[in-house]
Write an enzyme that holds these catalytic residues in place. Structure first.
Site, PDB file in Angstrom:
ATOM      1  N   ASP A   1      -1.360   6.787   6.264  1.00 58.72           N
ATOM      2  CA  ASP A   1      -1.445   5.535   6.999  1.00 58.72           C
ATOM      3  C   ASP A   1      -0.119   5.141   7.643  1.00 58.72           C
ATOM      4  O   ASP A   1       0.943   5.287   7.054  1.00 58.72           O
ATOM      5  CB  ASP A   1      -1.904   4.438   6.033  1.00 58.72           C
ATOM      6  CG  ASP A   1      -2.334   3.177   6.726  1.00 58.72           C
ATOM      7  OD1 ASP A   1      -2.448   3.199   7.957  1.00 58.72           O
ATOM      8  OD2 ASP A   1      -2.557   2.180   6.037  1.00 58.72           O
TER       9      ASP A   1
ATOM     10  N   PHE B   1       0.870  -1.182   0.000  1.00 60.57           N
ATOM     11  CA  PHE B   1       0.000   0.000   0.000  1.00 60.57           C
ATOM     12  C   PHE B   1       0.907   1.232   0.000  1.00 60.57           C
ATOM     13  O   PHE B   1       1.382   1.685   1.043  1.00 60.57           O
ATOM     14  CB  PHE B   1      -0.903  -0.007   1.232  1.00 60.57           C
ATOM     15  CG  PHE B   1      -2.139   0.841   1.107  1.00 60.57           C
ATOM     16  CD1 PHE B   1      -3.368   0.278   0.786  1.00 60.57           C
ATOM     17  CD2 PHE B   1      -2.095   2.213   1.317  1.00 60.57           C
ATOM     18  CE1 PHE B   1      -4.520   1.055   0.679  1.00 60.57           C
ATOM     19  CE2 PHE B   1      -3.229   3.005   1.213  1.00 60.57           C
ATOM     20  CZ  PHE B   1      -4.448   2.421   0.892  1.00 60.57           C
TER      21      PHE B   1
ATOM     22  N   PHE C   1     -11.148   8.027  -1.567  1.00 62.08           N
ATOM     23  CA  PHE C   1     -10.631   6.878  -0.828  1.00 62.08           C
ATOM     24  C   PHE C   1     -10.242   5.735  -1.761  1.00 62.08           C
ATOM     25  O   PHE C   1     -11.080   5.244  -2.531  1.00 62.08           O
ATOM     26  CB  PHE C   1     -11.679   6.380   0.174  1.00 62.08           C
ATOM     27  CG  PHE C   1     -11.920   7.311   1.320  1.00 62.08           C
ATOM     28  CD1 PHE C   1     -11.424   7.027   2.583  1.00 62.08           C
ATOM     29  CD2 PHE C   1     -12.637   8.489   1.141  1.00 62.08           C
ATOM     30  CE1 PHE C   1     -11.643   7.893   3.648  1.00 62.08           C
ATOM     31  CE2 PHE C   1     -12.860   9.365   2.198  1.00 62.08           C
ATOM     32  CZ  PHE C   1     -12.360   9.063   3.454  1.00 62.08           C
TER      33      PHE C   1
END
Length: 349
Positions: free
Chosen positions: A80, A27, A329
């Site tokens: 994140d 990610f 998102f």
């Protein structure tokens, strides 16, 4: 209120499963501010690469290194912790002398570049983010492949991701308790998270109901339409429907859905009646937003990932690259591809 996992799919419920974020390197997020540092000014923009640490933690460490107060270090958005992310921090350091930020050391963090800038970097002041995601253990390659092709043409629902609502929906639950008890909430962060969760949940519900229509992107009388990439909108009238439909089909215009709050929602007539009916049961959340003077706004109903490309490493592993505008998102894209076994709620916006 519709649970996030039960929101309507644009391309139907995925047939296959897969694993999102088996490790942080699966990610990758690269922040796109949309501008370059000025090269002068009392602020310093610092581009960092981080893995295993959240944005606030790095910002606090940078403030300590520069011997300034933590509130003097800002950023455009949280990234994140459990991912490889590249983003900009902004430190207010007046004076002509430039600190040597190459000496800044923090485990999991690396300074890539830094330069002077005239203005403070404020929350939300970014153009978008580029994503590189790896989905592993994909159980139905053909289904995912077809969905990627379809997404290039039709996009995905512009849902707020599950992470907006907190782990286990805690932020939305907090908003509901607040709405029901009317007890003052002193914590500014809680207020912000809870109000945001309430408005986002109502938006998601309106979009989910609209997606149940046979022709999702059909303009109706009173729709609020937005020029692609712009924030303002205008209301569709019956006389203009044919012309406006053509522009929506060409992706020049976007149909929007309400971010409910105080004041007018922006739609009229048929479109307004539809939106009000979609959230009619959520009177407590709507009353909370009005009471707390959160202004109503609009958000595009659909999201079109830009520069979308993908590469199958093997029959069960695919790398996907795309760019999304700020406020969108990546998990809303992944949701249309696989029934993921990753944990959405732990992925920062």
């Amino acid at each position: 209120m519709i649970e996030f996992d039960n929101l309507t799919y644009l391309h139907g419920k995925p047939q296959g499963t897969g694993l999102l974020k088996a490790n942080p390197e699966d990610f990758v997020v690269v922040e796109d501010l949309g501008f370059e540092p000025d090269g002068e000014g009392e602020h310093i923009l610092v581009r960092i690469l981080k893995n295993g640490c959240n944005t606030r933690f790095v910002a606090d460490a940078l403030a300590k290194f520069l011997k300034i107060h933590a509130h003097e270090v800002s950023f455009a958005g949280q990234k994140d912790k459990h991912a490889v992310t590249e983003q900009w921090l902004c430190a207010r350091v007046p004076g002509k002398e430039m600190p040597d930020l190459s000496a800044f050391q923090l485990e999991g963090c690396q300074v890539l570049e830094y330069a002077r800038h005239k203005r403070k970097l404020r929350l939300g002041a970014l153009k978008g983010n580029a994503f590189t995601l790896v989905l592993r253990e994909v159980s139905n390659r053909d289904d995912v492949e077809q969905r990627l092709i379809d997404i290039c043409v039709k996009g995905v629902p512009n849902y707020f991701g599950a992470q907006r609502f907190g782990i286990g929906g805690s932020n939305l639950q907090g908003a509901l308790r607040w709405a029901q008890t009317n007890t003052p909430v002193r914590d500014r962060n809680k207020r912000s998270f809870w109000l945001s969760a309430a408005r986002s949940a109502l938006f998601n519900q309106i979009v989910a109901e609209r997606l149940k229509k046979a022709d999702v992107n059909q303009v109706v009388d009173g729709d609020a339409l937005q020029l692609a990439g712009r924030g303002s909108w205008f209301v569709a009238t019956t006389e203009e429907l044919a012309e406006l439909q053509h522009r929506v089909n060409d992706k020049e215009l976007m149909i929007t859905a309400a971010l409910p709050g105080s004041g007018e929602w922006g739609t009229q007539r048929e479109a307004l009646a539809f939106e009000q009916a979609a959230v009619a049961a959520e009177t407590e959340l709507q009353a909370l937003l009005v009471r707390e003077k959160v202004e109503a706004a609009r958000r595009a109903m659909l999201l079109y990932p830009q520069q979308l490309s993908w590469n199958w490493w093997d029959d069960v592993t695919v790398e996907i690259r795309f760019w999304l505008p700020a406020g969108s998102f990546a998990t809303s894209v992944v949701r249309e591809l696989i029934n993921t076994t990753g944990d959405y709620a732990h992925i920062a916006e």
